[in-house]
Scaffold this motif. Sequence first.
Motif, short mmCIF file in Angstrom:
data_model
loop_
_atom_site.label_atom_id
_atom_site.label_comp_id
_atom_site.label_asym_id
_atom_site.label_seq_id
_atom_site.Cartn_x
_atom_site.Cartn_y
_atom_site.Cartn_z
N UNK A 1 0.72 -1.23 -0.08
CA UNK A 1 -0.03 0.09 -0.17
C UNK A 1 0.79 1.37 0.10
N UNK A 2 2.00 1.38 -0.31
CA UNK A 2 3.00 2.33 -0.48
C UNK A 2 2.87 2.83 -1.82
N UNK A 3 2.90 4.24 -1.70
CA UNK A 3 2.77 5.16 -2.98
C UNK A 3 4.40 5.16 -3.25
N UNK A 4 4.59 5.59 -4.39
CA UNK A 4 6.01 5.92 -5.09
C UNK A 4 6.62 6.75 -3.87
N UNK A 5 6.10 7.88 -3.47
CA UNK A 5 6.38 8.71 -2.49
C UNK A 5 6.94 7.95 -1.48
N UNK A 6 5.92 7.19 -0.98
CA UNK A 6 6.34 6.45 0.42
C UNK A 6 7.59 5.26 0.24
N UNK A 7 7.47 4.82 -0.68
CA UNK A 7 8.29 3.58 -1.17
C UNK A 7 9.76 4.27 -1.35
N UNK A 8 9.71 5.53 -1.99
CA UNK A 8 11.02 6.02 -1.99
C UNK A 8 11.76 6.52 -0.85
N UNK A 9 10.95 7.08 0.13
CA UNK A 9 11.23 7.48 1.54
C UNK A 9 11.83 6.39 2.31
N UNK A 10 11.04 5.19 2.26
CA UNK A 10 11.50 3.96 2.99
C UNK A 10 12.76 3.60 2.47
N UNK A 11 13.16 3.61 1.04
CA UNK A 11 14.41 3.00 0.71
C UNK A 11 15.49 4.10 0.91
N UNK A 12 15.20 5.19 1.10
CA UNK A 12 16.11 6.42 1.09
C UNK A 12 16.67 6.83 -0.20
N UNK A 13 15.86 6.72 -1.22
CA UNK A 13 16.05 7.40 -2.69
C UNK A 13 14.93 8.50 -2.98
N UNK B 1 20.25 -0.62 -12.95
CA UNK B 1 20.66 -1.99 -12.44
C UNK B 1 20.48 -1.85 -10.98
N UNK B 2 20.12 -2.94 -10.35
CA UNK B 2 19.96 -3.49 -8.91
C UNK B 2 21.30 -3.48 -8.37
N UNK B 3 21.46 -3.16 -6.92
CA UNK B 3 22.66 -3.74 -6.14
C UNK B 3 22.39 -4.25 -4.82
N UNK B 4 23.10 -4.94 -4.20
CA UNK B 4 22.86 -5.80 -3.31
C UNK B 4 22.32 -5.01 -1.96
N UNK B 5 22.85 -3.80 -1.66
CA UNK B 5 22.18 -2.58 -0.64
C UNK B 5 20.99 -2.73 -0.76
#
Length: 103
Positions: free
Chosen positions: A28-40, A57-61
């Motif tokens: 249920x996370x918006x793009x903004x909330x998802x970004x905030x949680x990931x710190x991006x 590309x994706x990284x391990x962190x």
Amino acid sequence: MEHSQFTKFSPITVLVKRTIRKLRIDAGHSMNEGARLLGVSRKQLEDIETIRNYGCHLDLELLAKIKVIYRTSLDEIVGELPDDYYSEYFERPRKKTRNDSKH
């Protein structure tokens, strides 16, 4: 999924990117909330989730953060893998450059 339309990412990367997006939406996370949680930034999250040629590309962190935030195992994020580790499933397609076509 017809992989030929995705020239930048390996099939496993496309699968993981789709899984990341699904985890965010299912939580249920918006793009903004998802970004905030990931710190991006929101733009960075769009690049993370996109399977088109302009995504990142994706990284391990990042995968480790997603594992913790969405409380899911890396096995669930990655899915079932082929036994053949030389499989094209793991290969990142390379675009041909003009110099490659001369050889």
